[in-house]
Design an enzyme around this catalytic site. Structure first.
Site, PDB file in Angstrom:
ATOM      1  N   LYS A  83     -12.245   7.308   4.937  1.00  0.00           N
ATOM      2  CA  LYS A  83     -12.075   6.088   5.844  1.00  0.00           C
ATOM      3  C   LYS A  83     -13.259   5.443   5.431  1.00  0.00           C
ATOM      4  CE  LYS A  83     -11.305   4.273  10.836  1.00  0.00           C
ATOM      5  NZ  LYS A  83     -10.388   3.428   9.806  1.00  0.00           N
ATOM      6  N   GLU A  98       1.655  -1.705  -4.355  1.00  0.00           N
ATOM      7  CA  GLU A  98       0.330  -1.574  -4.744  1.00  0.00           C
ATOM      8  C   GLU A  98      -0.595  -2.545  -5.411  1.00  0.00           C
ATOM      9  OE1 GLU A  98      -1.870   0.695  -4.080  1.00  0.00           O
ATOM     10  OE2 GLU A  98      -0.932   2.279  -2.943  1.00  0.00           O
ATOM     11  N   HIS A 133     -13.160  11.017  11.691  1.00  0.00           N
ATOM     12  CA  HIS A 133     -11.728  10.291  11.260  1.00  0.00           C
ATOM     13  C   HIS A 133     -11.976  11.719   9.314  1.00  0.00           C
ATOM     14  CE1 HIS A 133     -10.586   7.682  13.522  1.00  0.00           C
ATOM     15  NE2 HIS A 133      -9.387   7.660  12.786  1.00  0.00           N
ATOM     16  N   THR A 152      -7.408  -2.167   9.454  1.00  0.00           N
ATOM     17  CA  THR A 152      -8.449  -2.225  10.448  1.00  0.00           C
ATOM     18  C   THR A 152      -9.748  -2.723   9.466  1.00  0.00           C
ATOM     19  OG1 THR A 152      -9.510   0.366  10.358  1.00  0.00           O
ATOM     20  CG2 THR A 152      -7.623  -0.314  11.421  1.00  0.00           C
ATOM     21  N   GLY A 188       1.158  -1.010  -0.086  1.00  0.00           N
ATOM     22  CA  GLY A 188      -0.451   0.226   0.326  1.00  0.00           C
ATOM     23  C   GLY A 188       0.579   1.477   0.283  1.00  0.00           C
TER      24      GLY A 188
HETATM   25  P1  NAD Z   1      -5.420   4.577   1.866  1.00  0.00           P
HETATM   26  O1  NAD Z   1      -6.263   3.879   1.180  1.00  0.00           O
HETATM   27  O2  NAD Z   1      -4.636   6.135   1.675  1.00  0.00           O
HETATM   28  O3  NAD Z   1      -4.042   3.199   1.526  1.00  0.00           O
HETATM   29  C1  NAD Z   1      -4.357   2.095   1.080  1.00  0.00           C
HETATM   30  C2  NAD Z   1      -3.422   1.916   0.330  1.00  0.00           C
HETATM   31  O4  NAD Z   1      -3.861  -0.051  -0.065  1.00  0.00           O
HETATM   32  C3  NAD Z   1      -3.762   2.353  -1.137  1.00  0.00           C
HETATM   33  O5  NAD Z   1      -3.033   2.826  -2.032  1.00  0.00           O
HETATM   34  C4  NAD Z   1      -4.427   0.788  -2.007  1.00  0.00           C
HETATM   35  O6  NAD Z   1      -4.453   1.086  -3.422  1.00  0.00           O
HETATM   36  C5  NAD Z   1      -3.641   0.251  -1.170  1.00  0.00           C
HETATM   37  N1  NAD Z   1      -3.753  -1.321  -1.966  1.00  0.00           N
HETATM   38  C6  NAD Z   1      -5.265  -2.230  -1.613  1.00  0.00           C
HETATM   39  N2  NAD Z   1      -4.677  -3.243  -1.270  1.00  0.00           N
HETATM   40  C7  NAD Z   1      -3.584  -3.205  -1.847  1.00  0.00           C
HETATM   41  C8  NAD Z   1      -3.364  -4.585  -2.432  1.00  0.00           C
HETATM   42  N3  NAD Z   1      -4.289  -5.995  -2.552  1.00  0.00           N
HETATM   43  N4  NAD Z   1      -1.132  -5.040  -2.450  1.00  0.00           N
HETATM   44  C9  NAD Z   1      -1.132  -3.895  -2.352  1.00  0.00           C
HETATM   45  N5  NAD Z   1      -1.575  -2.477  -2.158  1.00  0.00           N
HETATM   46  C10 NAD Z   1      -3.091  -2.263  -1.911  1.00  0.00           C
HETATM   47  O7  NAD Z   1      -5.713   4.207   3.353  1.00  0.00           O
HETATM   48  P2  NAD Z   1      -4.183   4.823   4.828  1.00  0.00           P
HETATM   49  O8  NAD Z   1      -5.054   5.880   4.986  1.00  0.00           O
HETATM   50  O9  NAD Z   1      -2.776   4.602   4.383  1.00  0.00           O
HETATM   51  O10 NAD Z   1      -5.370   2.847   5.569  1.00  0.00           O
HETATM   52  C11 NAD Z   1      -4.292   1.965   5.466  1.00  0.00           C
HETATM   53  C12 NAD Z   1      -4.953   1.441   6.672  1.00  0.00           C
HETATM   54  O11 NAD Z   1      -4.304   1.483   7.624  1.00  0.00           O
HETATM   55  C13 NAD Z   1      -6.838   1.219   7.354  1.00  0.00           C
HETATM   56  O12 NAD Z   1      -7.170  -0.015   7.526  1.00  0.00           O
HETATM   57  C14 NAD Z   1      -6.712   1.941   8.011  1.00  0.00           C
HETATM   58  O13 NAD Z   1      -7.794   2.152   9.208  1.00  0.00           O
HETATM   59  C15 NAD Z   1      -5.457   1.998   8.858  1.00  0.00           C
HETATM   60  N6  NAD Z   1      -4.615   2.632   9.986  1.00  0.00           N
HETATM   61  C16 NAD Z   1      -4.486   2.225  10.244  1.00  0.00           C
HETATM   62  C17 NAD Z   1      -3.704   3.169  11.592  1.00  0.00           C
HETATM   63  C18 NAD Z   1      -2.965   2.222  13.172  1.00  0.00           C
HETATM   64  O14 NAD Z   1      -2.222   3.492  13.445  1.00  0.00           O
HETATM   65  N7  NAD Z   1      -3.342   0.990  12.800  1.00  0.00           N
HETATM   66  C19 NAD Z   1      -3.374   4.047  11.509  1.00  0.00           C
HETATM   67  C20 NAD Z   1      -4.022   4.724  10.302  1.00  0.00           C
HETATM   68  C21 NAD Z   1      -4.610   3.794   8.965  1.00  0.00           C
END
Ligand code: NAD
Length: 267
Positions: A159, A34, A155, A100, A8
């Site tokens: 999200k 990605e 958020h 998440t 990602g």
């Molecule tokens: P985002 O949508 O900006 O990024 C997610 C990325 O994952 C996207 O670029 C998407 O194309 C990519 N992706 C999807 N399927 C994929 C695959 N099969 N292979 C590779 N990449 C793939 O979202 P975000 O805001 O960066 O958040 C991502 C996740 O992290 C969410 O579940 C969010 O809730 C979680 N999050 C967790 C924390 C924490 O502290 N645990 C903090 C922030 C976000």
């Protein structure tokens, strides 16, 4: 050197994680993954993360870069994370997972997949939030059944899951402190003639607006007063810095599932 792959990598968290990996002492970014069809696939990894060295292009299959990785950081989507966990297990790479919104089935499959490897899995990687997890459980235990518990989170508008994994974890902590089973007492939002609040319910509310990085409040309310325990994340760095800390912890750790409480020695 700890060799890191970020899945990602073009996402909001992925880009910060890749940048902090490049800046981090003793860390090397050896791959970025990605989703198939994503516009970043095939472009140079260094184009996503300015100011540092990163060789190679963004790929759309973890198998293509896992060979050189000690650890994979995954902040993506539930199905992708479950799939990537199986790849990491096959190759013996450690994982740091922040995704998440997994369903119960996905969570069970994920837990099974990561058994042979060391994996830190946390709904929130911020240090202060992990202190709050502990405080909420303690406060609930001290205040007891006389205080109504409500969890409110906010958020950004992009999200896709609700309530946040962090809000669920806070509610679980409160339920644990009160010796209740969250699944039996949780009430998501309220609408219509729902009747008086029951003493044991734990309310959950999710706001989605603008670019909020993450706000969480846990309220304990009784006659004449309420206590609000609140965490405010002003940027994603709170999570990204914690995830990098988890990377250093998980490499060389015994196989098993860990969370930020382990990384921060909060137990
Ligand atoms: P985002 O949508 O900006 O990024 C997610 C990325 O994952 C996207 O670029 C998407 O194309 C990519 N992706 C999807 N399927 C994929 C695959 N099969 N292979 C590779 N990449 C793939 O979202 P975000 O805001 O960066 O958040 C991502 C996740 O992290 C969410 O579940 C969010 O809730 C979680 N999050 C967790 C924390 C924490 O502290 N645990 C903090 C922030 C976000």
């Amino acid at each position: 050197m700890i060799r890191v792959v970020v899945t990602g990598v073009a996402g909001r968290m992925g880009q910060r994680l890749a940048a902090l990996t490049i800046e981090g002492e003793g860390l090397e970014l050896v791959g970025g993954v990605e989703a198939p069809g994503h516009e970043a696939v095939g472009s140079p990894l260094s184009a996503l993360v300015s100011g540092g060295e990163a060789a190679g292009d963004v790929v759309d299959d973890l198998e293509m870069v896992i060979g050189g990785a000690d650890v994979v950081i995954a902040f993506t989507a539930p199905a992708a994370t479950v799939e990537h966990a199986a790849v990491c297990a096959r190759h013996g790479s450690a994982m740091v997972v922040g995704t998440t919104g997994m369903s119960a089935d996905q969570l069970a499959e994920f837990n099974r997949a990561v058994k042979p490897i060391a994996c830190v899995f946390a709904p929130n990687f911020s240090t202060a939030m992990n202190v709050l997890f502990k405080l909420v459980e303690e406060a609930a235990g001290i205040l007891g059944d006389d205080y109504d518990v409500e969890v409110v989170e906010a958020h950004h508008r992009h999200k896709v899951d609700a309530p946040s994994g962090t809000a669920l974890r806070l509610a679980e902590g409160a339920a644990q402190g009160l010796r209740r089973n969250l699944a039996e007492v949780v009430v998501h939002g309220r609408e219509g003639a729902v009747g008086e609040r029951t003493r044991k319910e734990i309310g959950m509310h999710a706001l989605r607006l603008g670019d909020v990085a993450g706000d969480h409040s846990v309220y304990f309310g009784a006659s004449g007063e309420y206590l609000e325990l609140r965490h405010h994340a002003s940027s994603r760095d709170a999570f990204a810095v914690g995830a990098i800390r988890a990377v250093r912890y998980v490499v060389g750790a015994e196989p098993g599932l860990y969370d930020m409480g382990d990384v921060l020695a909060l137990r």
